[in-house]
Design an enzyme around this catalytic site. Sequence first.
Site, mmCIF file in Angstrom:
data_model
loop_
_atom_site.group_PDB
_atom_site.id
_atom_site.type_symbol
_atom_site.label_atom_id
_atom_site.label_comp_id
_atom_site.label_asym_id
_atom_site.label_seq_id
_atom_site.Cartn_x
_atom_site.Cartn_y
_atom_site.Cartn_z
ATOM 1 N N ASP B 7 7.415 -2.534 -6.998
ATOM 2 C CA ASP B 7 6.212 -1.560 -7.200
ATOM 3 C C ASP B 7 5.007 -2.534 -6.979
ATOM 4 O O ASP B 7 4.592 -3.364 -7.590
ATOM 5 C CB ASP B 7 6.169 -1.420 -8.803
ATOM 6 C CG ASP B 7 5.049 -0.622 -9.164
ATOM 7 O OD1 ASP B 7 4.030 -0.215 -8.281
ATOM 8 O OD2 ASP B 7 4.758 -0.216 -10.546
ATOM 9 N N LYS B 68 -5.309 -3.232 -3.294
ATOM 10 C CA LYS B 68 -4.574 -2.085 -2.927
ATOM 11 C C LYS B 68 -5.728 -1.042 -2.822
ATOM 12 O O LYS B 68 -5.454 -0.008 -1.712
ATOM 13 C CB LYS B 68 -3.826 -1.731 -4.029
ATOM 14 C CG LYS B 68 -2.917 -0.426 -3.678
ATOM 15 C CD LYS B 68 -1.777 -0.045 -4.830
ATOM 16 C CE LYS B 68 -0.973 1.010 -4.592
ATOM 17 N NZ LYS B 68 -0.083 1.441 -5.816
ATOM 18 N N GLU B 171 5.567 6.717 -5.474
ATOM 19 C CA GLU B 171 5.423 6.277 -6.687
ATOM 20 C C GLU B 171 6.105 7.598 -7.639
ATOM 21 O O GLU B 171 6.870 7.097 -8.402
ATOM 22 C CB GLU B 171 4.221 5.684 -7.258
ATOM 23 C CG GLU B 171 4.063 4.486 -6.651
ATOM 24 C CD GLU B 171 2.672 4.129 -6.574
ATOM 25 O OE1 GLU B 171 1.628 4.842 -7.177
ATOM 26 O OE2 GLU B 171 2.184 2.955 -5.940
ATOM 27 N N ASP B 193 0.842 9.186 -14.608
ATOM 28 C CA ASP B 193 0.655 7.770 -14.406
ATOM 29 C C ASP B 193 -0.799 7.153 -14.596
ATOM 30 O O ASP B 193 -1.647 7.197 -13.888
ATOM 31 C CB ASP B 193 1.118 7.550 -12.885
ATOM 32 C CG ASP B 193 1.156 6.115 -12.559
ATOM 33 O OD1 ASP B 193 0.733 5.198 -13.465
ATOM 34 O OD2 ASP B 193 1.706 5.757 -11.447
#
Lengths: 186, 615, 108
Positions: B7, B68, B171, B193
């Site tokens: 992850d 990211k 994800e 999330d």
Amino acid sequence: MICWKCHERLSSLRCASCGALVPPPAQPELFGALGLDRRYHVEAEAIDGAWRRRSKDTHPDRFAASSAVERRMALQWTATLNEARRVLRDPVARAWYLATGKPHPAESGGPKLSPEFLEEIFELRMAADDEPDAVRDTAAKLRARLDADLEDLFSRWERGEGDLSPVPERLSRLKYVDNLLRELPA
Amino acid sequence: MSNIGIDLGTTNSLVAVVMGGRARCLLDDDGRAILPSAVRYTAEGPVVGYAALDDAAGHAATTLTSVKRFMGRSMDEARSEAAQLHYELAPPDDASEEKVVRMAVGERLVTPIEVSAEILKALKERAEECLLGGVGGAVITVPAYFDDAQRQATRDAGRLAGLNVLRLLNEPTAAAIAYGLQERSQGTFAIYDLGGGTFDISILRLEDGVFQVLSTAGDTHLGGDDFDRLIAERLLNEAGVVGARGGALRGAMEAAESAKRALTDAESTEVVAQLGEVSATFTLSRDTLNTLIRPLVDRTLTACQQALSDAQLTAAQIDGVVLVGGSTRVPLVRQVVEAFFGRVPFSDIDPDQVVAVGAAMQADILSGESELSEDVLLMDVVPLSLGLETMGGVVEKLIWRCSPIPSSASQTFTTHVDGQTAVSIHVVQGEREMARDNRSLARFKLGGIPPMPAGLPRVEVQFLVDANGILTVTATEQYTGKQSNIEIVPSYGLTDEQIEEMLESSIDAAETDVDERLLVEAKVEAEQILRAVEKALSSDADMVQEDELGSIQAVVAELKSAIDAQERKKVNDLSKKLDEVTAPFAQRRIERDLQLALRGQSALEVADRLDRSNV
Amino acid sequence: MAINLTNAAVERINELKRKRQTPEHFLRLGVRGGGCSGLSYVLDFVETPEPKDKIFDLNGVKVVVDRKSYLFVNGTEIDYKKGLMKAGFEFKNPIASGSCSCGESFSV
């Protein structure tokens, strides 16, 4: 059919003995890709079932540990199966595909329609604002007739009688009627 | 060899592996599963994770976090984002450098791909340590909404880290796998999330063994860090500190975070905050916390509503809700989510680890030797439609959003001028009608078209989106059957050549350091083998066949001269060769020794005897 | 004779089990052909021993060895060394007639 890798007899797209995949066809026939007979009358569930079964044999995830060539084959196969499912699940695209080998009318616009038919559609459109209910009624009848006509053409063809050459013209007409129905005021 | 699941998060990253049929996260020396997604560049090389964050304030300019956010983005897109972070983007020297974000750390420039590769390398090393059998391939997760450029960048980072990237996995899909949702026959699920700095809500449909992302929504700047900030503001207010900066602000943030954690279980907590010179004690109740963060939590619900309406669903039609991200531990978040969807969310798996766990399970299934069910297939879908720019800048869609992948489409192109030998094609990704409103993916130049009258050549171009959501293009001229060459100019990100260069230069740098050491090791090893072989030849000369002796002696001589010449590769190759040519001889000696020891009994019988006598 | 783990090896194995979150796993010690001196040691973690494995409890570390490997590893001492160049397990085998510098392979 014989496996290209280990020469065992094959019972599915993937060799039960060595795990190799049948090479994907260069110009795939979409029914054949799913292992289905070329028929207009096919249930969505049958298409999904065939797609599911075959995808489980061909999906690149099944070949994560295989050679680059086999991974490429898996990719191509699965893309073909996804395309076949998308096209064949749509009755209109399926009809076009059976009649012309393409899931939609050719770029040049498809078959020529009779002036009488175009006139009729034109008049219905003109009347749409004033008498939407009457127009809807007429258009629905037109559509039902085209449906029955196509149904008859395909049923006879599936029995081995006649051919599909009148199909593109009917499908083009169907499109005009459907567009008209869609654009009618609610 | 085991496959690993990674992850690669904005704030935190993790690695997990299936061991004994169960996926588990691998821990660091201090027993922590989380590796903060932070890299600090020091004179001695990059430092990753908690070590990079220690005293990050003292090294703000060289400590990179949240990279990211820049993966697969251009300088232009990154500027507003960078303004919110503390590090500096390097100004591009020319237009081609606009395509990739570069960050200045000390003397050097790094791309987000390289920074991510450092994080991945640290995780890979952790896995290598824990898996005595070595690391096979890796599954890396990406947000469902990541476009082609962002996925490419992630895959390139994996390559640069020396990972064999088997698959990029969405994800939310990974979270769903972690809970085994794919084993149901069908259903619609919401994956909520809430991480440190980002919020994502995805609606997934499972049908016929295909996981499809129906919609995603969220807020790229909403997370647990914002909760901390609100609490810290309140602490500073109570202490009467105005305009806190530096040490005082950090102290308040740290106290805020620990108060937030304590209030997961406690109704009320007392924290001591070191606000610069002074320290102060605060009491915070859960009610106060709830009042503070309520507006932020409500913002997540607005996004949930958006995702539901995009999917044309109501909350009541959701069959299950999965909580992901550390911030979903906050009790108010759980209450609010439960009330919104009208059902208790899945939360058995640690919300920090759930994505990595799902990735590890998928990685294990990809090994083909999994104990987990392989009957279910995960087919992700194309997140955004792919199309071509046609006359007048209008987009012609080729592959629609939400098509299961792999997916392909082909299109025939022709020429507009007599004798034209090349055609350019502009590929875009997005849902808008006009090319300029979508994201430009690449410009392709089809060359090598045989000169023919205008409109006659037929170049068929095939677009293929692979299981990772990444596009490849091939072209063939129909009449000549000739494969046209395609020059791909990606609109964002690095070209393949640039990645290759990075790979080579990283290997070069490492090589100069390691070269000498490797030579020493190779020589020591070779000399050891030579000694063993020579000893065996003298003691058991009777067991060597004549032709065998000749070839062994030849290799021995070659190896000796290679050692003298300090040629590492030759030394290694010949050591291996010597091992091979002596293998039958060694085998005979082993068998003879065994025979002597066993007096004609089979190995298993001896084992039995040993069983009885020794244990 | 039996198998010996030095304290350093025990500590390292326990550390790895903690990091892997697999406290219940067994350490498998085996021997396979290949390596620079003919045979080499193989270490791995496994969830369950095979029915015919020999099982040892060495200072709290559960070690399993298949019976064929046991013929070769009986009497081996496993150590863990952390050096500048590389860290790793080292094997000392009293019946080995030669062992290579990497300490991972041996001949009898």
